[in-house]
Design an enzyme around this catalytic site. Structure first.
Site, short mmCIF file in Angstrom:
data_model
loop_
_atom_site.label_atom_id
_atom_site.label_comp_id
_atom_site.label_asym_id
_atom_site.label_seq_id
_atom_site.Cartn_x
_atom_site.Cartn_y
_atom_site.Cartn_z
N ASP A 1 0.87 -1.18 0.00
CA ASP A 1 0.00 0.00 0.00
C ASP A 1 0.91 1.22 0.00
O ASP A 1 1.73 1.40 0.91
CB ASP A 1 -0.90 0.02 1.24
CG ASP A 1 -1.95 -1.07 1.20
OD1 ASP A 1 -2.44 -1.37 0.09
OD2 ASP A 1 -2.29 -1.61 2.26
N ASP B 1 -13.91 -3.87 -1.77
CA ASP B 1 -13.75 -3.61 -0.34
C ASP B 1 -15.10 -3.81 0.32
O ASP B 1 -16.07 -3.11 0.00
CB ASP B 1 -13.25 -2.17 -0.10
CG ASP B 1 -11.86 -1.94 -0.65
OD1 ASP B 1 -11.09 -2.91 -0.75
OD2 ASP B 1 -11.54 -0.78 -0.98
#
Length: 250
Positions: A11, A130
């Site tokens: 990330d 998500d």
């Protein structure tokens, strides 16, 4: 039967690898180029690079960093963050990416999935979902987990496959960063109901968690902090899985 895959996730925020808990409390986790090279050397099957602020801050993925990482690895490499058009994907592939991951942009304009699959092939298109557990069930969130889309995770997973997605990256926001294990219920349910590979993400804390999620049907398992901070070394994890009868590349 394809072998199961172990996938470290980078990330990226402002050129650094970061890690949070449930998409918040972001902290620095190291240099992404160094980590990518380390993971490739340790036997990771693939890498995922997500520019976590690209969508929110309305800017394009850091193509220079993608190019730099690609120089140091010899394993498949998926890139996501701020991808909203065919042109964005062309740039990333030219700079070393093998696949791309789309999320908020696909929710906003589902036809984007079909456009990318038609232009580059389904094998190049990963749709990231998500999801968060709510009293009503597992719902889909967008914009780095900040917007409730009103979509149900299973329904959206089926739809993206029909539109041309070649893979699903399923992240449980409820489990993300907690190290309490993957979301086995929704991961298993989606894995049983789609014909494309499902990458489980969110919650890995130990070797057993990987075994658990593979046993419910996930094709790959993604993790970040336990790899970044060397809590679960990849070679040992793969040995453990092989000893427990999981078909994995050693």
């Amino acid at each position: 039967m394809l072998t199961k895959r172990i996938i470290p996730c980078l990330d990226i925020k402002n050129g650094r690898t970061v890690k949070g808990v449930r998409f918040e409390d972001i902290r620095d986790a190291g240099d992404p180029v160094e980590l990518a090279a380390l993971y490739a050397k340790q036997g990771a099957d693939e890498l995922v690079f997500l520019d976590i602020t690209a969508t929110n801050e309305k800017r394009k993925t850091l193509r220079e960093l993608v190019r730099e990482i690609a120089r140091y690895i010899d394993i498949p490499f998926t890139v996501g963050g701020g991808i909203s058009a065919v042109e964005d994907v062309e740039v990333l592939l030219q700079n070393g990416a093998d696949k791309v991951s789309v999320n908020s942009s696909a929710i906003h304009r589902p036809d984007l999935i079909t456009e990318l699959a038609s232009r580059f092939g389904s094998q190049c298109v990963t749709v990231a979902i998500d999801t968060k557990s709510t009293p009503e069930g597992w719902k889909v969130f967008s914009k780095a987990g900040t917007v409730d889309t009103g979509l149900w995770a299973l329904d959206w997973a089926k739809e993206v496959v029909e539109l041309g997605a070649g893979e699903i990256l399923l992240t449980s926001m409820s489990n993300d960063g907690t190290k309490n294990g993957f979301a086995l219920d929704i991961t298993g349910e989606i894995s049983r109901n789609v014909i494309v590979p499902v990458i489980a993400s969110g919650g890995a804390g130990n070797q057993q968690h990987f075994l658990d999620v593979f046993e419910v049907g996930a094709d790959a398992a993604l993790a970040a902090s336990i790899f970044h901070f060397q809590e679960v070394p990849i070679p040992g994890l793969k040995q453990y899985l092989a000893e427990n009868k999981i078909d994995i590349r050693i």
